[in-house]
Design a protein around this motif. Structure first.
Motif, PDB file in Angstrom:
ATOM      1  N   HIS A   1      31.693  13.588  10.086  1.00  0.00           N
ATOM      2  CA  HIS A   1      31.793  13.915   8.649  1.00  0.00           C
ATOM      3  C   HIS A   1      33.067  13.326   8.055  1.00  0.00           C
ATOM      4  N   ALA A   2      33.306  12.067   8.370  1.00  0.00           N
ATOM      5  CA  ALA A   2      34.505  11.374   7.889  1.00  0.00           C
ATOM      6  C   ALA A   2      34.420  11.161   6.377  1.00  0.00           C
ATOM      7  N   VAL A   3      35.600  11.076   5.746  1.00  0.00           N
ATOM      8  CA  VAL A   3      35.691  10.911   4.303  1.00  0.00           C
ATOM      9  C   VAL A   3      36.002   9.448   3.996  1.00  0.00           C
ATOM     10  N   LYS A   4      35.174   8.840   3.150  1.00  0.00           N
ATOM     11  CA  LYS A   4      35.397   7.438   2.769  1.00  0.00           C
ATOM     12  C   LYS A   4      36.632   7.342   1.886  1.00  0.00           C
ATOM     13  N   ILE A   5      37.468   6.371   2.158  1.00  0.00           N
ATOM     14  CA  ILE A   5      38.677   6.160   1.369  1.00  0.00           C
ATOM     15  C   ILE A   5      38.286   5.430   0.087  1.00  0.00           C
ATOM     16  N   PRO A   6      38.717   5.931  -1.080  1.00  0.00           N
ATOM     17  CA  PRO A   6      38.369   5.268  -2.337  1.00  0.00           C
ATOM     18  C   PRO A   6      38.945   3.857  -2.405  1.00  0.00           C
ATOM     19  N   GLU A   7      38.238   2.981  -3.113  1.00  0.00           N
ATOM     20  CA  GLU A   7      38.664   1.584  -3.251  1.00  0.00           C
ATOM     21  C   GLU A   7      40.067   1.480  -3.857  1.00  0.00           C
ATOM     22  N   SER A   8      40.413   2.420  -4.735  1.00  0.00           N
ATOM     23  CA  SER A   8      41.719   2.368  -5.397  1.00  0.00           C
ATOM     24  C   SER A   8      42.874   2.642  -4.435  1.00  0.00           C
ATOM     25  N   GLU A   9      42.600   3.316  -3.314  1.00  0.00           N
ATOM     26  CA  GLU A   9      43.650   3.647  -2.343  1.00  0.00           C
ATOM     27  C   GLU A   9      43.789   2.609  -1.230  1.00  0.00           C
ATOM     28  N   ILE A  10      42.873   1.662  -1.162  1.00  0.00           N
ATOM     29  CA  ILE A  10      42.941   0.629  -0.133  1.00  0.00           C
ATOM     30  C   ILE A  10      43.877  -0.472  -0.615  1.00  0.00           C
ATOM     31  N   PRO A  11      44.934  -0.770   0.133  1.00  0.00           N
ATOM     32  CA  PRO A  11      45.880  -1.795  -0.317  1.00  0.00           C
ATOM     33  C   PRO A  11      45.271  -3.194  -0.277  1.00  0.00           C
ATOM     34  N   ILE A  12      45.646  -3.995  -1.259  1.00  0.00           N
ATOM     35  CA  ILE A  12      45.239  -5.394  -1.308  1.00  0.00           C
ATOM     36  C   ILE A  12      46.510  -6.225  -1.239  1.00  0.00           C
ATOM     37  N   PHE A  13      46.584  -7.066  -0.235  1.00  0.00           N
ATOM     38  CA  PHE A  13      47.779  -7.860  -0.001  1.00  0.00           C
ATOM     39  C   PHE A  13      47.607  -9.257  -0.590  1.00  0.00           C
ATOM     40  N   SER A  14      48.629  -9.706  -1.301  1.00  0.00           N
ATOM     41  CA  SER A  14      48.631 -11.062  -1.827  1.00  0.00           C
ATOM     42  C   SER A  14      50.075 -11.535  -1.931  1.00  0.00           C
ATOM     43  N   ARG A  15      50.240 -12.810  -2.103  1.00  0.00           N
ATOM     44  CA  ARG A  15      51.587 -13.361  -2.210  1.00  0.00           C
ATOM     45  C   ARG A  15      52.280 -12.844  -3.465  1.00  0.00           C
ATOM     46  N   ARG A  16      51.522 -12.705  -4.545  1.00  0.00           N
ATOM     47  CA  ARG A  16      52.093 -12.217  -5.801  1.00  0.00           C
ATOM     48  C   ARG A  16      52.599 -10.776  -5.653  1.00  0.00           C
ATOM     49  N   SER A  17      51.798  -9.902  -5.048  1.00  0.00           N
ATOM     50  CA  SER A  17      52.243  -8.517  -4.872  1.00  0.00           C
ATOM     51  C   SER A  17      53.445  -8.448  -3.935  1.00  0.00           C
ATOM     52  N   TYR A  18      53.471  -9.324  -2.923  1.00  0.00           N
ATOM     53  CA  TYR A  18      54.603  -9.373  -2.007  1.00  0.00           C
ATOM     54  C   TYR A  18      55.869  -9.798  -2.740  1.00  0.00           C
ATOM     55  N   GLU A  19      55.768 -10.833  -3.575  1.00  0.00           N
ATOM     56  CA  GLU A  19      56.932 -11.307  -4.316  1.00  0.00           C
ATOM     57  C   GLU A  19      57.406 -10.275  -5.343  1.00  0.00           C
ATOM     58  N   GLU A  20      56.473  -9.556  -5.963  1.00  0.00           N
ATOM     59  CA  GLU A  20      56.863  -8.486  -6.892  1.00  0.00           C
ATOM     60  C   GLU A  20      57.600  -7.361  -6.170  1.00  0.00           C
ATOM     61  N   ARG A  21      57.144  -7.023  -4.967  1.00  0.00           N
ATOM     62  CA  ARG A  21      57.811  -5.977  -4.191  1.00  0.00           C
ATOM     63  C   ARG A  21      59.209  -6.406  -3.781  1.00  0.00           C
ATOM     64  N   ILE A  22      59.385  -7.669  -3.426  1.00  0.00           N
ATOM     65  CA  ILE A  22      60.687  -8.192  -3.049  1.00  0.00           C
ATOM     66  C   ILE A  22      61.616  -8.197  -4.256  1.00  0.00           C
ATOM     67  N   ALA A  23      61.105  -8.542  -5.434  1.00  0.00           N
ATOM     68  CA  ALA A  23      61.924  -8.593  -6.649  1.00  0.00           C
ATOM     69  C   ALA A  23      62.428  -7.208  -7.041  1.00  0.00           C
ATOM     70  N   LYS A  24      61.658  -6.166  -6.754  1.00  0.00           N
ATOM     71  CA  LYS A  24      62.072  -4.792  -7.069  1.00  0.00           C
ATOM     72  C   LYS A  24      63.259  -4.359  -6.232  1.00  0.00           C
ATOM     73  N   ASP A  25      63.299  -4.808  -4.992  1.00  0.00           N
ATOM     74  CA  ASP A  25      64.373  -4.394  -4.068  1.00  0.00           C
ATOM     75  C   ASP A  25      65.632  -5.134  -4.298  1.00  0.00           C
TER      76      ASP A  25
END
Length: 159
Positions: A135-159
């Protein structure tokens, strides 16, 4: 000449559908790992998973092997607290190969144990049976991380 450019036909099979850039390939691999089809589930009432199958694919063990290489990695990604054991049995003779089990054991947190027979089953069927059993619970699409170069660069710029 350590960095030779390979022809597309000479690329290894595990790289066939992935981008050619090293970083883009890593992001694509992480996206496959985080969101393999029909494998992103939370197993809250499961204490441990144990998969037992043969090292050789013959006699119905291919589905368990595919489940191990595809579905189990996504389960592990979304359930880091869940201990998962994989036992690959080496069977030298044909008689031992025929007798060797292909089983997924599910240990629940309340102490119960259930078995799923994986012999002669596709990896998708094993996953469906596991989800139905636990009776496992499906993880919603909004909670599944999507990795890309743009998101990586944005995360680096925040730090």
């Amino acid at each position: 000449m350590p960095y030779q450019k390979l022809a597309d036909s000479a690329r290894p099979l595990f790289l066939k559908g992935l981008p050619k850039s090293r970083y883009e390939r890593q992001f694509a691999h992480l996206n496959i790992l985080a969101n393999y089809k029909d494998s992103a589930y939370k197993f809250d009432n499961v204490g441990k998973l144990q998969l037992i199958f043969k090292k050789m694919n013959a006699y119905g063990h291919m589905g368990a092997r595919k489940f191990w290489t595809t579905n189990l990695r996504t389960i592990c990604f979304h359930n880091p607290q869940l201990p998962i054991e994989v036992q690959r049995v080496d069977c030298p003779t044909k008689e031992e190969q025929l007798k060797c089990p292909s089983i997924l054991k599910v240990y629940f947190k309340d102490g119960k144990t259930k078995k799923i027979d994986c012999k002669n089953k596709q990896h998708d069927d094993i996953m469906k049976e596991l989800v139905q059993l636990t009776h496992a619970v499906k993880i919603p699409e909004s909670e599944i991380p999507i990795f890309s170069r743009r998101s990586y660069e944005e995360r680096i710029a925040k730090d």
